[in-house]
Design a protein around this motif. Structure first.
Motif, PDB file in Angstrom:
ATOM      1  N   ALA A  75       0.828  -1.205   0.000  1.00 40.87           N
ATOM      2  CA  ALA A  75       0.000   0.000   0.000  1.00 40.87           C
ATOM      3  C   ALA A  75       0.860   1.252   0.000  1.00 40.87           C
ATOM      4  N   SER A  76       1.954   1.209   0.695  1.00 36.48           N
ATOM      5  CA  SER A  76       2.856   2.360   0.739  1.00 36.48           C
ATOM      6  C   SER A  76       3.498   2.610  -0.625  1.00 36.48           C
ATOM      7  N   GLN A  77       3.909   1.562  -1.314  1.00 33.72           N
ATOM      8  CA  GLN A  77       4.530   1.723  -2.631  1.00 33.72           C
ATOM      9  C   GLN A  77       3.519   2.251  -3.651  1.00 33.72           C
ATOM     10  N   ALA A  78       2.285   1.753  -3.602  1.00 31.74           N
ATOM     11  CA  ALA A  78       1.252   2.235  -4.521  1.00 31.74           C
ATOM     12  C   ALA A  78       0.938   3.698  -4.250  1.00 31.74           C
ATOM     13  N   SER A  79       0.885   4.071  -2.995  1.00 28.91           N
ATOM     14  CA  SER A  79       0.636   5.464  -2.629  1.00 28.91           C
ATOM     15  C   SER A  79       1.776   6.363  -3.073  1.00 28.91           C
ATOM     16  N   GLN A  93       3.814  10.479  -6.742  1.00 26.42           N
ATOM     17  CA  GLN A  93       4.816  10.887  -7.726  1.00 26.42           C
ATOM     18  C   GLN A  93       4.153  11.308  -9.031  1.00 26.42           C
ATOM     19  N   ALA A  94       3.093  10.610  -9.424  1.00 23.59           N
ATOM     20  CA  ALA A  94       2.357  10.993 -10.636  1.00 23.59           C
ATOM     21  C   ALA A  94       1.736  12.379 -10.472  1.00 23.59           C
ATOM     22  N   ILE A  95       1.187  12.665  -9.306  1.00 24.06           N
ATOM     23  CA  ILE A  95       0.608  13.990  -9.045  1.00 24.06           C
ATOM     24  C   ILE A  95       1.687  15.067  -9.105  1.00 24.06           C
ATOM     25  N   ILE A  96       2.837  14.788  -8.505  1.00 23.49           N
ATOM     26  CA  ILE A  96       3.946  15.751  -8.532  1.00 23.49           C
ATOM     27  C   ILE A  96       4.374  16.035  -9.962  1.00 23.49           C
ATOM     28  N   GLU A  97       4.479  15.001 -10.780  1.00 24.31           N
ATOM     29  CA  GLU A  97       4.906  15.182 -12.174  1.00 24.31           C
ATOM     30  C   GLU A  97       3.867  15.962 -12.987  1.00 24.31           C
ATOM     31  N   ILE A  98       2.587  15.702 -12.743  1.00 27.53           N
ATOM     32  CA  ILE A  98       1.540  16.436 -13.452  1.00 27.53           C
ATOM     33  C   ILE A  98       1.613  17.924 -13.093  1.00 27.53           C
ATOM     34  N   TYR A  99       1.714  18.223 -11.821  1.00 29.89           N
ATOM     35  CA  TYR A  99       1.804  19.629 -11.419  1.00 29.89           C
ATOM     36  C   TYR A  99       3.097  20.266 -11.921  1.00 29.89           C
ATOM     37  N   GLY A 100       4.145  19.486 -12.040  1.00 29.71           N
ATOM     38  CA  GLY A 100       5.383  20.002 -12.626  1.00 29.71           C
ATOM     39  C   GLY A 100       5.186  20.430 -14.069  1.00 29.71           C
ATOM     40  N   MET A 105       8.637  13.695 -19.909  1.00 34.62           N
ATOM     41  CA  MET A 105       8.522  12.259 -20.194  1.00 34.62           C
ATOM     42  C   MET A 105       9.698  11.484 -19.605  1.00 34.62           C
ATOM     43  N   LYS A 106      10.897  12.053 -19.655  1.00 39.95           N
ATOM     44  CA  LYS A 106      12.049  11.391 -19.035  1.00 39.95           C
ATOM     45  C   LYS A 106      11.853  11.253 -17.533  1.00 39.95           C
ATOM     46  N   ALA A 107      11.330  12.304 -16.899  1.00 40.23           N
ATOM     47  CA  ALA A 107      11.083  12.249 -15.455  1.00 40.23           C
ATOM     48  C   ALA A 107      10.006  11.211 -15.121  1.00 40.23           C
ATOM     49  N   LEU A 108       8.970  11.114 -15.951  1.00 39.60           N
ATOM     50  CA  LEU A 108       7.938  10.099 -15.732  1.00 39.60           C
ATOM     51  C   LEU A 108       8.541   8.699 -15.774  1.00 39.60           C
ATOM     52  N   HIS A 109       9.381   8.448 -16.745  1.00 37.78           N
ATOM     53  CA  HIS A 109      10.004   7.120 -16.873  1.00 37.78           C
ATOM     54  C   HIS A 109      10.940   6.846 -15.705  1.00 37.78           C
ATOM     55  N   ALA A 110      11.669   7.869 -15.257  1.00 41.22           N
ATOM     56  CA  ALA A 110      12.591   7.665 -14.142  1.00 41.22           C
ATOM     57  C   ALA A 110      11.845   7.421 -12.834  1.00 41.22           C
ATOM     58  N   ASP A 111      10.726   8.106 -12.635  1.00 40.14           N
ATOM     59  CA  ASP A 111      10.025   8.021 -11.351  1.00 40.14           C
ATOM     60  C   ASP A 111       8.971   6.925 -11.280  1.00 40.14           C
ATOM     61  N   LEU A 112       8.316   6.630 -12.408  1.00 38.65           N
ATOM     62  CA  LEU A 112       7.204   5.680 -12.386  1.00 38.65           C
ATOM     63  C   LEU A 112       7.458   4.417 -13.201  1.00 38.65           C
ATOM     64  N   GLY A 113       8.571   4.340 -13.898  1.00 33.82           N
ATOM     65  CA  GLY A 113       8.887   3.136 -14.661  1.00 33.82           C
ATOM     66  C   GLY A 113       8.841   3.380 -16.154  1.00 33.82           C
ATOM     67  N   GLU A 154      -7.631  25.932 -20.755  1.00 31.44           N
ATOM     68  CA  GLU A 154      -7.553  24.837 -19.794  1.00 31.44           C
ATOM     69  C   GLU A 154      -6.720  23.691 -20.373  1.00 31.44           C
ATOM     70  N   CYS A 155      -5.809  23.176 -19.552  1.00 28.88           N
ATOM     71  CA  CYS A 155      -4.969  22.042 -19.967  1.00 28.88           C
ATOM     72  C   CYS A 155      -5.295  20.829 -19.108  1.00 28.88           C
ATOM     73  N   ALA A 156      -5.384  19.685 -19.744  1.00 32.60           N
ATOM     74  CA  ALA A 156      -5.577  18.404 -19.057  1.00 32.60           C
ATOM     75  C   ALA A 156      -4.303  17.597 -19.231  1.00 32.60           C
ATOM     76  N   VAL A 157      -3.653  17.298 -18.129  1.00 36.12           N
ATOM     77  CA  VAL A 157      -2.415  16.521 -18.153  1.00 36.12           C
ATOM     78  C   VAL A 157      -2.731  15.141 -17.588  1.00 36.12           C
ATOM     79  N   THR A 158      -2.394  14.111 -18.357  1.00 34.90           N
ATOM     80  CA  THR A 158      -2.716  12.735 -17.979  1.00 34.90           C
ATOM     81  C   THR A 158      -1.445  11.907 -17.887  1.00 34.90           C
ATOM     82  N   VAL A 159      -1.386  11.067 -16.846  1.00 32.67           N
ATOM     83  CA  VAL A 159      -0.285  10.122 -16.674  1.00 32.67           C
ATOM     84  C   VAL A 159      -0.879   8.733 -16.483  1.00 32.67           C
ATOM     85  N   GLU A 160      -0.325   7.761 -17.179  1.00 28.54           N
ATOM     86  CA  GLU A 160      -0.721   6.354 -17.042  1.00 28.54           C
ATOM     87  C   GLU A 160       0.502   5.564 -16.613  1.00 28.54           C
TER      88      GLU A 160
END
Length: 168
Positions: free
Chosen positions: A50-54, A59-66, A118-126, A141-147
């Motif tokens: 649960a801690s790893q999933a959280s 991290q995804a939220i941080i990257e989106i706001y970045g 995109m490089k940061a997403l790969h480094a932080d989330l796989g 309005e911008c919609a930023v999505t991470v999967e």
């Protein structure tokens, strides 16, 4: 040395004096202790998952706001009063869904921001992480999505998606 005889008269006949725990009692105590320790280990495993999933979601939220901050920073001052200037600035940040960190390369600030994001997403989330940016040039309005994928975690799931909308 004086040896005193035992006084067995005070005890009822047929009663033995207890000298300590028997082997059976020790085995039962070890068994109960072992089951308890296995329960603690299983609880720890669930808490770790649960801690790893959280952590991945945070991290995804941080990257989106970045990315939203990068768009906000790149907006020229005239975009506050000119819809055409805002539309031109937001057009550079359009990114269709991609999982390739090098696909957004280019010589503009927007393309460089997207590539680094995109490089940061790969480094932080796989490596299997995908992202997209869709900006409405009319409303701003911008919609930023991470999967991302958590299937490598014990009990994790794949196909996690998070979208945040904001006006930079």
């Amino acid at each position: 040395m004086i040896v005193h005889p035992r006084n067995n008269a005070a005890r009822p006949p047929g009663c033995r004096q207890m000298a300590g725990a028997g082997l059976l009692e020790v085995l039962i105590a070890v068994l109960i202790l072992g089951i308890g320790l296995l329960g603690v280990a299983a609880t720890q495993s669930v808490a770790l998952k649960a801690s790893q999933a959280s952590t991945m979601r945070s991290q995804a939220i941080i990257e989106i706001y970045g990315m939203l901050d990068a768009i906000r920073t790149a907006m020229p001052p005239e975009s506050l009063v000119s819809p055409a200037a805002r539309a031109a600035a937001l057009a550079g940040y359009q990114l269709e869904r991609t999982c390739d960190a090098g696909v957004a390369g280019g010589d503009t600030l927007a393309r460089n921001d997207l590539r680094e994001w995109m490089k940061a997403l790969h480094a932080d989330l796989g490596e299997g992480t995908c992202g997209s940016v869709a900006c409405d040039t009319g409303s701003g309005e911008c919609a930023v999505t991470v999967e991302w994928d958590e299937s490598h975690l014990p009990g994790g799931v794949s196909g996690n998606t998070l979208t945040i909308k904001s006006r930079p």
